[in-house]
Design an enzyme around this catalytic site. Structure first.
Site, PDB file in Angstrom:
ATOM      1  N   TYR A 261       0.826  -1.220   0.000  1.00 44.92           N
ATOM      2  CA  TYR A 261       0.000   0.000   0.000  1.00 44.92           C
ATOM      3  C   TYR A 261       0.854   1.261   0.000  1.00 44.92           C
ATOM      4  O   TYR A 261       0.428   2.308  -0.510  1.00 44.92           O
ATOM      5  CB  TYR A 261      -0.995  -0.024   1.171  1.00 44.92           C
ATOM      6  CG  TYR A 261      -2.114  -0.998   0.915  1.00 44.92           C
ATOM      7  CD1 TYR A 261      -2.087  -2.283   1.433  1.00 44.92           C
ATOM      8  CD2 TYR A 261      -3.162  -0.656   0.060  1.00 44.92           C
ATOM      9  CE1 TYR A 261      -3.091  -3.203   1.148  1.00 44.92           C
ATOM     10  CE2 TYR A 261      -4.171  -1.571  -0.235  1.00 44.92           C
ATOM     11  CZ  TYR A 261      -4.127  -2.840   0.312  1.00 44.92           C
ATOM     12  OH  TYR A 261      -5.118  -3.750   0.009  1.00 44.92           O
TER      13      TYR A 261
ATOM     14  N   ARG B 260       1.294   2.035  -3.558  1.00 42.51           N
ATOM     15  CA  ARG B 260       0.086   2.582  -4.191  1.00 42.51           C
ATOM     16  C   ARG B 260      -0.205   3.999  -3.681  1.00 42.51           C
ATOM     17  O   ARG B 260      -0.694   4.851  -4.423  1.00 42.51           O
ATOM     18  CB  ARG B 260      -1.087   1.632  -3.937  1.00 42.51           C
ATOM     19  CG  ARG B 260      -0.813   0.264  -4.614  1.00 42.51           C
ATOM     20  CD  ARG B 260      -1.937  -0.684  -4.483  1.00 42.51           C
ATOM     21  NE  ARG B 260      -3.123  -0.156  -5.112  1.00 42.51           N
ATOM     22  CZ  ARG B 260      -4.345  -0.527  -4.757  1.00 42.51           C
ATOM     23  NH1 ARG B 260      -4.519  -1.402  -3.792  1.00 42.51           N
ATOM     24  NH2 ARG B 260      -5.389  -0.004  -5.365  1.00 42.51           N
TER      25      ARG B 260
ATOM     26  N   ASN C  16     -12.834   2.703  -5.935  1.00 40.06           N
ATOM     27  CA  ASN C  16     -11.438   3.132  -5.997  1.00 40.06           C
ATOM     28  C   ASN C  16     -11.007   3.740  -4.671  1.00 40.06           C
ATOM     29  O   ASN C  16     -11.792   4.417  -3.996  1.00 40.06           O
ATOM     30  CB  ASN C  16     -11.236   4.155  -7.123  1.00 40.06           C
ATOM     31  CG  ASN C  16     -11.622   3.583  -8.488  1.00 40.06           C
ATOM     32  OD1 ASN C  16     -11.666   2.358  -8.659  1.00 40.06           O
ATOM     33  ND2 ASN C  16     -11.949   4.447  -9.432  1.00 40.06           N
ATOM     34  N   ILE C  17      -9.757   3.507  -4.320  1.00 40.59           N
ATOM     35  CA  ILE C  17      -9.220   4.077  -3.062  1.00 40.59           C
ATOM     36  C   ILE C  17      -8.390   5.324  -3.339  1.00 40.59           C
ATOM     37  O   ILE C  17      -7.894   5.961  -2.416  1.00 40.59           O
ATOM     38  CB  ILE C  17      -8.387   3.013  -2.302  1.00 40.59           C
ATOM     39  CG1 ILE C  17      -7.203   2.510  -3.135  1.00 40.59           C
ATOM     40  CG2 ILE C  17      -9.287   1.849  -1.890  1.00 40.59           C
ATOM     41  CD1 ILE C  17      -6.287   1.529  -2.372  1.00 40.59           C
TER      42      ILE C  17
ATOM     43  N   HIS D 234     -14.669   1.099  -0.628  1.00 40.64           N
ATOM     44  CA  HIS D 234     -13.518   0.239  -0.317  1.00 40.64           C
ATOM     45  C   HIS D 234     -12.434   1.000   0.435  1.00 40.64           C
ATOM     46  O   HIS D 234     -11.302   0.522   0.544  1.00 40.64           O
ATOM     47  CB  HIS D 234     -12.925  -0.341  -1.615  1.00 40.64           C
ATOM     48  CG  HIS D 234     -13.810  -1.389  -2.224  1.00 40.64           C
ATOM     49  ND1 HIS D 234     -13.609  -1.880  -3.496  1.00 40.64           N
ATOM     50  CD2 HIS D 234     -14.909  -2.025  -1.767  1.00 40.64           C
ATOM     51  CE1 HIS D 234     -14.541  -2.776  -3.777  1.00 40.64           C
ATOM     52  NE2 HIS D 234     -15.347  -2.881  -2.745  1.00 40.64           N
TER      53      HIS D 234
ATOM     54  N   CYS E  78      -5.912   2.946  13.317  1.00 34.76           N
ATOM     55  CA  CYS E  78      -5.206   2.088  14.279  1.00 34.76           C
ATOM     56  C   CYS E  78      -6.109   0.909  14.636  1.00 34.76           C
ATOM     57  O   CYS E  78      -7.257   1.093  15.062  1.00 34.76           O
ATOM     58  CB  CYS E  78      -4.890   2.893  15.553  1.00 34.76           C
ATOM     59  SG  CYS E  78      -4.260   1.857  16.902  1.00 34.76           S
TER      60      CYS E  78
ATOM     61  N   THR F 111     -15.620  -0.677 -14.363  1.00 32.15           N
ATOM     62  CA  THR F 111     -15.494  -1.788 -13.416  1.00 32.15           C
ATOM     63  C   THR F 111     -15.801  -3.103 -14.119  1.00 32.15           C
ATOM     64  O   THR F 111     -16.686  -3.172 -14.975  1.00 32.15           O
ATOM     65  CB  THR F 111     -16.391  -1.602 -12.174  1.00 32.15           C
ATOM     66  OG1 THR F 111     -16.219  -2.723 -11.285  1.00 32.15           O
ATOM     67  CG2 THR F 111     -17.858  -1.451 -12.535  1.00 32.15           C
TER      68      THR F 111
ATOM     69  N   GLU G 170     -14.596  -2.683 -22.098  1.00 33.81           N
ATOM     70  CA  GLU G 170     -15.040  -3.943 -22.708  1.00 33.81           C
ATOM     71  C   GLU G 170     -16.192  -4.488 -21.887  1.00 33.81           C
ATOM     72  O   GLU G 170     -16.433  -4.028 -20.767  1.00 33.81           O
ATOM     73  CB  GLU G 170     -13.872  -4.947 -22.725  1.00 33.81           C
ATOM     74  CG  GLU G 170     -13.376  -5.255 -21.326  1.00 33.81           C
ATOM     75  CD  GLU G 170     -11.965  -5.825 -21.307  1.00 33.81           C
ATOM     76  OE1 GLU G 170     -11.310  -5.878 -22.367  1.00 33.81           O
ATOM     77  OE2 GLU G 170     -11.515  -6.191 -20.216  1.00 33.81           O
TER      78      GLU G 170
HETATM   79  N1  APR Z   1     -11.765   3.286 -19.794  1.00 32.87           N
HETATM   80  C1  APR Z   1     -12.834   2.555 -19.388  1.00 32.87           C
HETATM   81  N2  APR Z   1     -12.738   1.321 -18.825  1.00 32.87           N
HETATM   82  C2  APR Z   1     -11.503   0.825 -18.662  1.00 32.87           C
HETATM   83  C3  APR Z   1     -10.333   1.524 -19.051  1.00 32.87           C
HETATM   84  C4  APR Z   1     -10.502   2.805 -19.633  1.00 32.87           C
HETATM   85  N3  APR Z   1      -9.460   3.554 -20.034  1.00 32.87           N
HETATM   86  N4  APR Z   1      -9.251   0.744 -18.764  1.00 32.87           N
HETATM   87  C5  APR Z   1      -9.721  -0.386 -18.210  1.00 32.87           C
HETATM   88  N5  APR Z   1     -11.071  -0.351 -18.164  1.00 32.87           N
HETATM   89  C6  APR Z   1     -11.969  -1.372 -17.619  1.00 32.87           C
HETATM   90  C7  APR Z   1     -11.482  -2.789 -17.801  1.00 32.87           C
HETATM   91  O1  APR Z   1     -11.933  -3.291 -19.060  1.00 32.87           O
HETATM   92  C8  APR Z   1     -12.133  -3.513 -16.630  1.00 32.87           C
HETATM   93  O2  APR Z   1     -13.405  -4.038 -17.002  1.00 32.87           O
HETATM   94  O3  APR Z   1     -12.054  -1.173 -16.226  1.00 32.87           O
HETATM   95  C9  APR Z   1     -12.332  -2.419 -15.585  1.00 32.87           C
HETATM   96  C10 APR Z   1     -11.403  -2.566 -14.397  1.00 32.87           C
HETATM   97  O4  APR Z   1     -11.740  -3.772 -13.759  1.00 32.87           O
HETATM   98  P1  APR Z   1     -10.870  -4.245 -12.484  1.00 32.87           P
HETATM   99  O5  APR Z   1      -9.434  -4.112 -12.807  1.00 32.87           O
HETATM  100  O6  APR Z   1     -11.434  -5.558 -12.047  1.00 32.87           O
HETATM  101  O7  APR Z   1     -11.181  -3.125 -11.383  1.00 32.87           O
HETATM  102  P2  APR Z   1     -12.487  -2.981 -10.512  1.00 32.87           P
HETATM  103  O8  APR Z   1     -13.688  -3.468 -11.253  1.00 32.87           O
HETATM  104  O9  APR Z   1     -12.515  -1.566 -10.001  1.00 32.87           O
HETATM  105  O10 APR Z   1     -12.200  -3.962  -9.269  1.00 32.87           O
HETATM  106  C11 APR Z   1     -13.160  -3.959  -8.219  1.00 32.87           C
HETATM  107  O11 APR Z   1     -11.773  -5.474  -6.950  1.00 32.87           O
HETATM  108  O12 APR Z   1      -9.666  -6.078  -6.393  1.00 32.87           O
HETATM  109  C12 APR Z   1     -10.782  -5.445  -5.920  1.00 32.87           C
HETATM  110  O13 APR Z   1     -10.861  -3.781  -4.269  1.00 32.87           O
HETATM  111  C13 APR Z   1     -10.497  -4.007  -5.606  1.00 32.87           C
HETATM  112  O14 APR Z   1     -11.941  -2.107  -5.890  1.00 32.87           O
HETATM  113  C14 APR Z   1     -11.386  -3.234  -6.553  1.00 32.87           C
HETATM  114  C15 APR Z   1     -12.460  -4.234  -6.923  1.00 32.87           C
END
Ligand code: APR
Length: 234
Positions: free
Chosen positions: A56, A59, A92-93, A109, A117, A177, A204
């Protein structure tokens, strides 16, 4: 006059990708380089706190140096100019939504720029590295200072408020997401139950794409400003 009067927006890592922050499940994502069970569970922190804090710390350093992108700015504009209620729920954090000007924001999250603490629960803003020998300013104990981030197996924050908003919304936007992680991945079902129009805006198709009434694929910095413009002046 808009066709809607209560919008709930769910955002994920894809919204911050074009600000330079890694997503989780893209081929070069965070979970391609780290195992969740090593860095993002309470058990990992109990077993090896240095590894978790270092994960962390990396990050947190990255989150301090990035800027909101056009998608964050468009969502802040939507909250400001939309005549009805807008609630942004982010997985998102990073602090990019607030740095773009969004105010009605739920970090379900947690936040990388806050710590708490584990001994006394004291919470505070925190921008520096966390180390195991840090002394808590309130209880004086060490070893308990952790990122104020929700780990796997822990309950996300402010869920009651989120479900109340979902039960009242008439437009639900899911942006950037993958729909892999619950409870966020199930919010679209709650929104449909409330009779809301549901829209997925993502690079996608997500895991839950079939549950959305409308799907827009593309890059967040292109499709989100265009969608907000349509909502405000369509
Ligand atoms: N524009 C739009 N979408 C995008 C872009 C972009 N430039 N780049 C990537 N993506 C999409 C990807 O295709 C994917 O479907 O964003 C999504 C990101 O998915 P993840 O990486 O799984 O992230 P997220 O969905 O936020 O994860 C949810 O999982 O690991 C835990 O706590 C963590 O908050 C996180 C949670």
């Amino acid at each position: 006059m808009s066709a809607f009067d209560h919008i709930v927006i769910l955002t994920g890592a894809g919204l911050s990708a074009e600000s330079g922050l890694s997503t989780f499940r893209d081929p070069d994502g965070i979970w391609a380089k780290h195992r969740i069970e090593d860095v993002a569970t309470p058990e990992a922190f109990a077993r090896d706190p240095e590894t978790v804090l270092d994960f962390y710390n990396q990050r947190r350093r990255g989150a301090r140096d990035v800027k909101p992108n056009a998608a964050h700015m468009a969502l802040a504009r939507l909250e400001t100019e939309f005549p009805g209620r807008v609630t942004t729920v982010t997985q998102n954090i990073d602090p990019l939504h607030e740095w773009a000007g969004t105010r009605n924001l739920v970090h379900m999250h947690g936040e990388i720029l806050r710590t708490f603490c584990m001994h006394c629960g004291d919470r505070m803003p925190w921008e520096d590295d966390l180390t195991v020998d840090l002394v808590c300013g309130r209880c004086g104990n060490t070893g308990g200072m952790r990122p104020d981030v929700v780990w796997f197996g822990e309950m996300p924050y402010r869920m009651d408020e989120i479900y109340e908003d979902l039960a009242r919304c008439d437009l639900f936007l899911s942006i950037g997401t993958s729909g892999n992680v619950y409870p966020a991945a199930g919010f679209v079902v709650e929104a449909r139950r409330a009779g809301a129009h549901t829209v997925e805006l993502n690079l996608e198709p997500s895991e839950g794409v079939s549950m959305f009434a409308e799907v827009i694929h593309g890059k967040a910095t292109e499709m989100v400003p265009a969608y907000v413009e349509r909502l405000l002046n369509g």
